[in-house]
Design an enzyme around this catalytic site. Structure first.
Site, PDB file in Angstrom:
ATOM      1  N   SER A 142      -6.657  -1.448  -8.282  1.00 35.92           N
ATOM      2  CA  SER A 142      -5.798  -2.641  -8.244  1.00 35.92           C
ATOM      3  C   SER A 142      -6.200  -3.493  -9.437  1.00 35.92           C
ATOM      4  O   SER A 142      -7.273  -3.302 -10.009  1.00 35.92           O
ATOM      5  CB  SER A 142      -6.066  -3.416  -6.946  1.00 35.92           C
ATOM      6  OG  SER A 142      -5.440  -4.675  -6.964  1.00 35.92           O
ATOM      7  N   TYR A 155     -12.019  -6.707  -0.337  1.00 32.85           N
ATOM      8  CA  TYR A 155     -11.014  -6.010  -1.161  1.00 32.85           C
ATOM      9  C   TYR A 155     -11.494  -5.923  -2.612  1.00 32.85           C
ATOM     10  O   TYR A 155     -11.504  -4.849  -3.205  1.00 32.85           O
ATOM     11  CB  TYR A 155      -9.671  -6.743  -1.067  1.00 32.85           C
ATOM     12  CG  TYR A 155      -8.490  -5.940  -1.593  1.00 32.85           C
ATOM     13  CD1 TYR A 155      -8.002  -4.847  -0.893  1.00 32.85           C
ATOM     14  CD2 TYR A 155      -7.872  -6.276  -2.795  1.00 32.85           C
ATOM     15  CE1 TYR A 155      -6.921  -4.107  -1.365  1.00 32.85           C
ATOM     16  CE2 TYR A 155      -6.789  -5.543  -3.277  1.00 32.85           C
ATOM     17  CZ  TYR A 155      -6.320  -4.462  -2.560  1.00 32.85           C
ATOM     18  OH  TYR A 155      -5.249  -3.733  -3.038  1.00 32.85           O
TER      19      TYR A 155
HETATM   20  P1  NAI Z   1       1.280   0.309   2.158  1.00 34.65           P
HETATM   21  O1  NAI Z   1       0.609  -0.377   3.313  1.00 34.65           O
HETATM   22  O2  NAI Z   1       2.739   0.197   2.016  1.00 34.65           O
HETATM   23  O3  NAI Z   1       0.879   1.837   2.131  1.00 34.65           O
HETATM   24  C1  NAI Z   1      -0.437   2.251   2.385  1.00 34.65           C
HETATM   25  C2  NAI Z   1      -0.413   3.567   3.147  1.00 34.65           C
HETATM   26  O4  NAI Z   1      -1.766   3.941   3.429  1.00 34.65           O
HETATM   27  C3  NAI Z   1       0.303   3.435   4.490  1.00 34.65           C
HETATM   28  O5  NAI Z   1       1.201   4.509   4.672  1.00 34.65           O
HETATM   29  C4  NAI Z   1      -0.829   3.477   5.500  1.00 34.65           C
HETATM   30  O6  NAI Z   1      -0.453   4.015   6.736  1.00 34.65           O
HETATM   31  C5  NAI Z   1      -1.849   4.330   4.781  1.00 34.65           C
HETATM   32  N1  NAI Z   1      -3.212   4.149   5.288  1.00 34.65           N
HETATM   33  C6  NAI Z   1      -3.814   3.000   5.665  1.00 34.65           C
HETATM   34  N2  NAI Z   1      -5.044   3.243   6.112  1.00 34.65           N
HETATM   35  C7  NAI Z   1      -5.239   4.590   6.014  1.00 34.65           C
HETATM   36  C8  NAI Z   1      -6.317   5.446   6.327  1.00 34.65           C
HETATM   37  N3  NAI Z   1      -7.463   4.983   6.875  1.00 34.65           N
HETATM   38  N4  NAI Z   1      -6.193   6.769   6.087  1.00 34.65           N
HETATM   39  C9  NAI Z   1      -5.023   7.252   5.572  1.00 34.65           C
HETATM   40  N5  NAI Z   1      -3.978   6.495   5.276  1.00 34.65           N
HETATM   41  C10 NAI Z   1      -4.072   5.169   5.492  1.00 34.65           C
HETATM   42  O7  NAI Z   1       0.540  -0.296   0.872  1.00 34.65           O
HETATM   43  P2  NAI Z   1       0.564   0.154  -0.688  1.00 34.65           P
HETATM   44  O8  NAI Z   1       0.715  -1.091  -1.450  1.00 34.65           O
HETATM   45  O9  NAI Z   1       1.483   1.261  -0.922  1.00 34.65           O
HETATM   46  O10 NAI Z   1      -0.944   0.626  -0.855  1.00 34.65           O
HETATM   47  C11 NAI Z   1      -1.321   1.761  -1.606  1.00 34.65           C
HETATM   48  C12 NAI Z   1      -2.517   1.417  -2.479  1.00 34.65           C
HETATM   49  O11 NAI Z   1      -2.115   0.481  -3.479  1.00 34.65           O
HETATM   50  C13 NAI Z   1      -3.688   0.756  -1.755  1.00 34.65           C
HETATM   51  O12 NAI Z   1      -4.893   1.344  -2.199  1.00 34.65           O
HETATM   52  C14 NAI Z   1      -3.590  -0.690  -2.197  1.00 34.65           C
HETATM   53  O13 NAI Z   1      -4.844  -1.332  -2.147  1.00 34.65           O
HETATM   54  C15 NAI Z   1      -3.098  -0.515  -3.611  1.00 34.65           C
HETATM   55  N6  NAI Z   1      -2.500  -1.688  -4.240  1.00 34.65           N
HETATM   56  C16 NAI Z   1      -1.390  -2.301  -3.717  1.00 34.65           C
HETATM   57  C17 NAI Z   1      -0.860  -3.415  -4.332  1.00 34.65           C
HETATM   58  C18 NAI Z   1       0.338  -4.111  -3.799  1.00 34.65           C
HETATM   59  O14 NAI Z   1       0.607  -5.259  -4.206  1.00 34.65           O
HETATM   60  N7  NAI Z   1       1.094  -3.524  -2.919  1.00 34.65           N
HETATM   61  C19 NAI Z   1      -1.443  -3.964  -5.561  1.00 34.65           C
HETATM   62  C20 NAI Z   1      -2.586  -3.238  -6.028  1.00 34.65           C
HETATM   63  C21 NAI Z   1      -3.082  -2.152  -5.395  1.00 34.65           C
END
Ligand code: NAI
Length: 269
Positions: A142, A155
């Site tokens: 991130s 985080y």
């Molecule tokens: P999201 O919540 O839409 O998707 C995350 C996915 O990871 C979900 O499908 C969830 O069920 C899954 N997940 C959660 N815990 C889990 C576990 N213990 N084992 C397996 N799967 C698990 O969020 P997003 O934004 O798509 O997140 C993806 C990555 O992007 C994360 O690492 C987040 O920190 C990073 N990120 C997101 C930003 C944003 O603004 N959305 C900005 C910077 C980084």
């Protein structure tokens, strides 16, 4: 198609960034295995991708559970035959002041965001090294891995750690068939502000989620659509770009931090 005869393992693949990555790479010919803790969402995402003509599979996994991960990695290598691309993307966020952050929240965030990435590498790297084909590890950190903000202790700690770990990995794999990059986006419109839905301690889920309400508003107001970062991420893999930045507007924050590091270093006699 550019990614024909390649396979990818994508954690957190059921929604958000992981799903968008799976869709775009799938369109370009990659066979994808989505791994996610949310079984129902996972099923429907895999079904949707298949209906779009993508060779998609799904496996339920908590990336913070090393034994489960070991099993899933083995099964995945059997199903797909090989894994060329590893996307360590699953991640969760919390927002709470230091001194008032439940220890269970700390453990959860570290398990998923940091150890989940490490397990992915430990379980898949040997098979990638044994392949006589180009491979790639992309870790989703991130911008919070470069710039810290109040309230984001766990985080920030894990995302800085993922950046540091990725730098180490890159050096180790410099002369190998495996490229490494670290994805560093700022706000993207996904369900990250609802991370609490997947808290392992059901009693913490609602609080962890409502604690992120200010972030939900920020993302609603300022978040970029998820598709904007996918092309950038794919280009970066092809170009061998290591730090994959996606939000030009946040550059001054990164510069300012580097400047503070330099200024304090300059205080040394
Ligand atoms: P999201 O919540 O839409 O998707 C995350 C996915 O990871 C979900 O499908 C969830 O069920 C899954 N997940 C959660 N815990 C889990 C576990 N213990 N084992 C397996 N799967 C698990 O969020 P997003 O934004 O798509 O997140 C993806 C990555 O992007 C994360 O690492 C987040 O920190 C990073 N990120 C997101 C930003 C944003 O603004 N959305 C900005 C910077 C980084």
């Amino acid at each position: 198609k550019a990614f024909s005869n390649t396979t990818g393992f994508i954690t957190g693949g059921a929604s958000g960034i992981g799903l968008a990555m799976a869709r775009e790479l799938g369109r370009r010919g990659m066979q994808v295995m989505l791994a996610d803790i949310e079984a129902r969402v996972l099923d429907s995402s895999v079904e949707t991708l298949r209906s779009e003509g993508i060779e998609a599979h799904g496996t339920v996994l908590d990336v913070g559970d090393p034994d489960a991960y070991a099993r899933v990695a083995e099964e995945t290598l059997t199903t797909l035959g090989k894994v060329n691309f590893l996307f360590n993307n699953a991640g969760v966020g919390t927002l709470s002041p230091a001194g008032q952050t439940p220890i269970r929240d700390w453990q959860w965030v570290v398990n998923v965001n940091l150890l989940g990435v490490a397990y992915g590498v430990e379980y898949f790297l040997p098979s990638m090294q044994a392949l006589d084909e180009p491979c790639h590890v992309m870790n989703t950190a991130s911008l919070a891995g470069h710039v810290a903000n109040a309230g984001f202790g766990p985080y920030n700690a894990t995302k800085f750690a993922v950046v540091g770990y990725s730098e180490s990995l890159r050096q180790e794999l410099a002369q190998s068939n495996i490229g490494v990059s670290v994805l560093c986006p700022a706000w993207i419109k996904t369900r990250i502000a609802e991370s609490g839905r997947n808290h392992p301690d059901a009693r913490r889920a609602a609080d962890a989620q409502s604690g992120m309400n200010p972030i939900a508003e920020l993302i609603e107001a300022e978040g970029l659509p998820v598709d904007t970062l996918i092309q950038r991420a794919i280009d970066a893999m092809a170009e061998g770009t290591f730090y994959v930045f996606t939000h030009p507007d946040f550059r001054p924050m990164v510069e300012e931090r580097l400047e503070r590091v330099r200024a304090d270093y300059n205080k040394l006699p």
